[in-house]
Write an enzyme that holds these catalytic residues in place. Structure first.
Site, short mmCIF file in Angstrom:
data_model
loop_
_atom_site.label_atom_id
_atom_site.label_comp_id
_atom_site.label_asym_id
_atom_site.label_seq_id
_atom_site.Cartn_x
_atom_site.Cartn_y
_atom_site.Cartn_z
CD GLU A 1 20.76 3.18 12.18
OE1 GLU A 1 21.91 3.51 12.55
OE2 GLU A 1 20.25 2.10 12.46
CE1 TYR B 1 13.60 -6.16 10.25
CE2 TYR B 1 15.28 -7.73 9.56
CZ TYR B 1 14.03 -7.16 9.40
OH TYR B 1 13.21 -7.60 8.39
CB SER B 2 17.91 -0.99 15.27
OG SER B 2 18.18 -0.10 14.22
CB CYS C 1 16.05 5.86 14.97
SG CYS C 1 16.22 4.28 14.13
CE1 TYR D 1 18.25 1.71 7.07
CE2 TYR D 1 17.15 2.09 9.15
CZ TYR D 1 18.24 1.64 8.44
OH TYR D 1 19.32 1.14 9.11
P1 NAP Z 1 4.86 4.31 10.46
O1 NAP Z 1 3.98 3.51 11.34
O2 NAP Z 1 4.57 4.32 8.99
O3 NAP Z 1 4.96 5.81 10.92
C1 NAP Z 1 5.21 6.15 12.25
C2 NAP Z 1 4.75 7.55 12.48
O4 NAP Z 1 5.58 8.49 11.76
C3 NAP Z 1 3.34 7.78 11.99
O5 NAP Z 1 2.68 8.52 12.96
C4 NAP Z 1 3.53 8.57 10.73
O6 NAP Z 1 2.44 9.42 10.43
C5 NAP Z 1 4.70 9.41 11.13
N1 NAP Z 1 5.32 10.15 10.04
C6 NAP Z 1 5.15 9.98 8.70
N2 NAP Z 1 5.82 10.93 8.03
C7 NAP Z 1 6.43 11.71 8.94
C8 NAP Z 1 7.23 12.88 8.85
N3 NAP Z 1 7.58 13.41 7.69
N4 NAP Z 1 7.69 13.42 10.01
C9 NAP Z 1 7.34 12.89 11.20
N5 NAP Z 1 6.57 11.81 11.34
C10 NAP Z 1 6.11 11.22 10.22
O7 NAP Z 1 6.34 3.86 10.73
P2 NAP Z 1 6.96 2.41 10.60
O8 NAP Z 1 6.26 1.66 9.51
O9 NAP Z 1 7.08 1.78 11.92
O10 NAP Z 1 8.38 2.80 10.03
C11 NAP Z 1 9.45 3.11 10.85
C12 NAP Z 1 10.68 3.34 10.04
O11 NAP Z 1 11.78 3.06 10.88
C13 NAP Z 1 10.81 2.43 8.82
O12 NAP Z 1 11.15 3.23 7.73
C14 NAP Z 1 11.93 1.49 9.22
O13 NAP Z 1 12.68 1.08 8.12
C15 NAP Z 1 12.74 2.37 10.13
N6 NAP Z 1 13.64 1.70 11.07
C16 NAP Z 1 13.35 0.46 11.56
C17 NAP Z 1 14.27 -0.14 12.41
C18 NAP Z 1 14.04 -1.53 12.93
O14 NAP Z 1 14.95 -2.02 13.60
N7 NAP Z 1 12.95 -2.17 12.69
C19 NAP Z 1 15.41 0.51 12.78
C20 NAP Z 1 15.67 1.78 12.27
C21 NAP Z 1 14.75 2.38 11.42
P3 NAP Z 1 1.41 9.19 9.22
O15 NAP Z 1 0.11 8.95 9.88
O16 NAP Z 1 1.42 10.48 8.47
O17 NAP Z 1 1.86 8.04 8.39
#
Ligand code: NAP
Length: 410
Positions: free
Chosen positions: A408, A200-201, A368, A410
């Site tokens: 970064e 996790y970041s 990210c 995923y």
């Molecule tokens: P999410 O709620 O599923 O999506 C966030 C937004 O991104 C939604 O509006 C989604 O739209 C949109 N989106 C989907 N496809 C896209 C595209 N091709 N281009 C631009 N925007 C798009 O996101 P989440 O579940 O929070 O996921 C965040 C990601 O960050 C995960 O993959 C996670 O692994 C990663 N991450 C997390 C951390 C951490 O520390 N927790 C750190 C680094 C990265 P839609 O309505 O179309 O779905």
């Protein structure tokens, strides 16, 4: 005279243990099981890897994209790689030692260039502080105590995103914004092996979630579905989101030596994130906010995407930040009766201001969040740059080389 001996040279694929965040992505991606790990490192089996590159683009840090050219007979074995704290340096490979008939004594095979499949920087910004990495490992994790666990998203939404604060007490745990930590969830997976660490970041600045405290915060979304939409309970996210104050967790890390913020006060941050990918942006923004009081003058521009306003983590605190401190642009994709809007749409709307930042050598870009956004964001940057007469391909290479484009996803 002896017949020429064939030159059996290997471009050996290695993983940089200093940069690797042990997220298991490479091992999951490799189609031929050439990647393995122990409590210490993720490594590539030289005799199995066929260089197909399938693992390289998904790697969130670029740790995977390391190569050493050497005699096949000298290839680094798995056991040796598992003990490494740093990668060995590339030695020159003298062709003369291979006894080819025609090779001149001074012929040297230079190490091959890094592949271009990693699209972001694999070096930190020049002015970044030196990070500490791998202080605590699977073999020797440390513990932290939960001192806070709050739901960030509206209770009426499906998306439960938590802000979790972990305190290290008297144990040294130095971190920088952009780094991550690994959490070791208790229990074992179906094959009986202990769960691997989940990464996790860090969402808090280097001087603590609360200034002067030895603590970090994380942004964690409770995973209730797999990528295909089937119901599943994410092992570590559910464990973390259920933690209570006073619970103790096993932690490894810190990890990450490139996705770091510049330290020079006139550097600009162009931050683009979706969902929980906001964690490092929160850390950087808060560090800059604290430092602003001490004279940091660089600009901050943020593009932040979420499904709805109610699902955007840190919505309240973010919208309360002064406009002259951070230029915040939100994009919601599932607001009822509104068209889908992604971060790249918001970037295009602000093209002249984004281009202004792209023209400035002090600008550092951070992306990210979801893997899917990477193409769209790079495409938007290209269009914006070219719309202003900038040569995007040349600029892109320069940004990568100068540690100014960090991806970064995923
Ligand atoms: P999410 O709620 O599923 O999506 C966030 C937004 O991104 C939604 O509006 C989604 O739209 C949109 N989106 C989907 N496809 C896209 C595209 N091709 N281009 C631009 N925007 C798009 O996101 P989440 O579940 O929070 O996921 C965040 C990601 O960050 C995960 O993959 C996670 O692994 C990663 N991450 C997390 C951390 C951490 O520390 N927790 C750190 C680094 C990265 P839609 O309505 O179309 O779905």
């Amino acid at each position: 005279m002896n017949a020429p001996v064939s030159i059996d040279i290997l471009k050996q694929h290695l993983i940089d243990p200093e940069i690797c965040i042990r997220c298991n992505t490479c091992e999951e991606t490799c189609p031929i099981d050439a990647i393995t790990h122990d409590e210490n490192n993720y490594v590539v089996k030289a005799d199995t890897c066929n260089g197909c590159m399938a693992c390289v683009p998904p790697c969130p840090t670029g740790a995977i994209d390391n190569w050493r050219t050497l005699l096949r007979a000298d290839a680094y074995g798995v056991d040796e790689q598992l003990t490494w704290d740093v990668l060995p340096t590339q030695g020159a490979v003298p062709v003369a030692t291979l006894a080819t008939e025609n090779a001149g004594a001074s012929d040297i095979i230079e190490p091959g260039p890094q592949t271009d499949t990693v699209r972001g920087s694999t070096v930190p910004p020049w002015s970044a502080a030196k990070p500490h990495v791998n202080l605590y490992t699977h073999k020797a994790p440390t513990t932290a105590t939960v001192v806070g666990n709050y739901r960030l998203t509206d209770a009426a939404t499906d998306s439960a995103i938590h802000h979790i604060v972990l305190d290290f007490g008297a144990t040294p745990f130095p971190v920088l914004e952009g780094q991550s930590i690994g959490i070791l969830p208790p229990g074992a997976s179906a094959d009986g092996r202990a769960h691997h660490a989940r990464q996790y970041s860090i969402a808090s600045p280097r001087d603590g979630e609360r200034p002067g405290y030895n603590n970090v915060s994380l942004t964690v979304k409770r995973v209730v579905q797999d990528h295909d939409g089937n119901a599943t309970a994410g092992v570590c996210s559910n464990y973390l989101c259920d933690l209570k104050k006073g619970d103790v967790v096993n932690v490894i890390g810190p990890f990450g030596g490139t996705f770091l913020m510049p330290n020079h006060p006139n550097s600009h941050l162009l931050m683009i994130c979706t969902g929980t990918g906001s964690a490092p942006m929160r850390a950087m923004t808060e560090y800059r906010r604290r430092r602003r009081l001490k004279g940091a003058t660089g600009k901050l521009m943020l593009f932040f995407g979420a499904r709805t306003k109610e699902e955007l983590p840190y919505f309240g605190p973010l919208t309360n930040l002064p406009k002259d401190f951070i230029d915040t642009n939100l994009a919601f994709s599932r607001t009822p009766k509104q068209p889908k809007r992604y971060v790249q749409d918001a970037m295009r709307e602000r093209a002249p201001d984004v281009a202004q930042l792209l023209k400035d050598d002090n600008t550092h870009i951070y992306v990210c969040g979801l893997k899917g956004m990477e193409d769209g964001v790079l495409q938007a940057l290209k269009e914006i740059a070219e719309g202003q007469g900038l040569d995007w391909d040349a600029l892109w290479q320069r940004l990568r080389k100068e540690g100014r484009l960090h991806l970064e996803t995923y």
